[in-house]
Design a protein around this motif. Structure first.
Motif, PDB file in Angstrom:
ATOM      1  N   ALA A   1       0.812  -1.229   0.000  1.00 20.39           N
ATOM      2  CA  ALA A   1       0.000   0.000   0.000  1.00 20.39           C
ATOM      3  C   ALA A   1       0.839   1.269   0.000  1.00 20.39           C
ATOM      4  CB  ALA A   1      -0.928  -0.006   1.221  1.00 20.39           C
ATOM      5  N   SER A   2       2.133   1.122   0.203  1.00 21.70           N
ATOM      6  CA  SER A   2       2.998   2.299   0.351  1.00 21.70           C
ATOM      7  C   SER A   2       3.547   2.767  -0.983  1.00 21.70           C
ATOM      8  CB  SER A   2       4.156   1.972   1.296  1.00 21.70           C
ATOM      9  OG  SER A   2       5.099   1.132   0.646  1.00 21.70           O
TER      10      SER A   2
ATOM     11  N   PRO B   1      -1.727  -3.210  -5.856  1.00 22.88           N
ATOM     12  CA  PRO B   1      -1.462  -1.940  -5.165  1.00 22.88           C
ATOM     13  C   PRO B   1      -2.729  -1.111  -4.960  1.00 22.88           C
ATOM     14  CG  PRO B   1       0.164  -2.314  -6.884  1.00 22.88           C
ATOM     15  CD  PRO B   1      -0.917  -3.326  -7.083  1.00 22.88           C
TER      16      PRO B   1
ATOM     17  N   ALA C   1      -4.647  -2.698  -2.083  1.00 23.71           N
ATOM     18  CA  ALA C   1      -3.986  -2.486  -0.786  1.00 23.71           C
ATOM     19  C   ALA C   1      -4.105  -1.031  -0.326  1.00 23.71           C
ATOM     20  CB  ALA C   1      -2.518  -2.890  -0.889  1.00 23.71           C
ATOM     21  N   LYS C   2      -4.006  -0.093  -1.247  1.00 21.59           N
ATOM     22  CA  LYS C   2      -4.121   1.325  -0.879  1.00 21.59           C
ATOM     23  C   LYS C   2      -5.538   1.659  -0.417  1.00 21.59           C
ATOM     24  CE  LYS C   2      -0.624   3.129  -4.139  1.00 21.59           C
ATOM     25  NZ  LYS C   2       0.477   3.045  -3.220  1.00 21.59           N
ATOM     26  N   ARG C   3      -6.535   1.074  -1.053  1.00 24.17           N
ATOM     27  CA  ARG C   3      -7.920   1.421  -0.727  1.00 24.17           C
ATOM     28  C   ARG C   3      -8.431   0.673   0.510  1.00 24.17           C
ATOM     29  NH1 ARG C   3     -12.983   1.790  -4.987  1.00 24.17           N
ATOM     30  NH2 ARG C   3     -14.543   2.494  -3.477  1.00 24.17           N
TER      31      ARG C   3
ATOM     32  N   PRO D   1      -6.462  -1.257   3.152  1.00 22.06           N
ATOM     33  CA  PRO D   1      -5.227  -1.804   3.744  1.00 22.06           C
ATOM     34  C   PRO D   1      -5.469  -2.715   4.948  1.00 22.06           C
ATOM     35  CG  PRO D   1      -5.512   0.487   4.366  1.00 22.06           C
ATOM     36  CD  PRO D   1      -6.568   0.200   3.356  1.00 22.06           C
TER      37      PRO D   1
END
Length: 270
Positions: free
Chosen positions: A138-139, A236, A239-241, A243
């Protein structure tokens, strides 16, 4: 259900677009493809094999609708997709039979959605089970191509592969004669402690990563660029939305020895 609502939708919609068939036919392609692939497992019944033959014929009949559609249209009015490209080659006089057209389409359609669906599902489960790696995915620090290769190695959606020896081959346990059919475990090779440090650890920074998930040489997986692209976009973003997504219950795995995947995975999104 993550498999039904997410991981199975992306690959099949994408291959529908690439082949120029309606997205709403995705379930037809997915179901026929599963029946065609199931007989590739070891020790399946004759009933499963017969069902695979029937599904293959239904798949061919389905695809021939679109082959004949593009045949009936002038080339300049034909949209750009794989089926229309094959028909264009036929119109130019290139040597390609109708049977070759539809079987090539079945090969690419199956290669483009079954294992990728499994790969997205298995990778997401690995991220959920490894919160530190979920945070990394997510980073902004994640190296996405490197992370994708680790997902492919760790999850290995194609567990078994078959080859036929063209010459005598010597291995640690003995000698294999020429023209021998050999079944080997890709999943085991991708966890080989002689090649990978701490092979059972899911590490999105692992480099180098000499996995065998896509094969090599003339038999290398046709769909590998597409699978890598789908993972590089989907994981990604997911994971970003979400986490902190969590499992609601234990996932149910399929009963397919060759193509490992998850049948049902209920999750909560946070």
């Amino acid at each position: 259900d993550f498999i039904v609502d997410f991981s199975s939708k992306i690959p099949v919609q994408l291959v529908c677009d690439i082949f120029g068939v309606p997205r709403e036919d995705g379930p037809i392609i997915r179901d026929l493809g599963a029946q065609v692939l199931l007989p590739l497992n070891p020790t399946v019944s004759q009933e499963v094999i017969d069902a695979g033959h029937i599904a293959t014929q239904k798949f061919k009949d389905y695809l021939l609708q679109y082959v004949n559609l593009w045949r009936s249209r002038p080339m300049e009015e034909t949209p750009s997709n794989i089926i229309s490209a094959l028909v264009a080659a036929e119109k130019r006089g290139e040597e390609i039979s109708e049977n070759e057209m539809v079987h090539l389409c079945i090969l690419v359609l199956n290669g483009g959605h079954e294992t990728t669906t499994n790969l997205i599902g298995l990778s997401t489960l690995a991220l959920i089970n490894n919160p530190d790696q979920m945070a990394l995915m997510a980073s902004d620090e994640v190296n996405i191509p490197v992370a994708v290769e680790e997902c492919i190695r760790y999850c290995s959606p194609l567990q078994l592969q078959g080859r036929r020896t063209t010459r005598e081959v010597t291995i640690s346990s003995g000698t294999i004669a020429p023209n021998t059919e050999v079944i080997f475990s890709v999943g085991s090779g991708n966890r080989d402690e002689r090649v990978f440090t701490d092979p059972n650890r899911f590490d999105l920074t692992r480099k180098p990563n000499l996995h065998l998930a896509f094969g090599s040489g003339i038999h290398v997986c046709l769909g590998r660029p597409l699978a890598r692209l789908e993972l590089a976009v989907a994981l990604p973003a997911l994971a970003k939305r979400f986490p902190k997504m969590q499992l609601m219950e234990a996932p149910v795995f399929n009963k397919n020895a060759r193509f490992r995947g998850i049948q049902t995975m209920k999750i909560k999104l946070y």
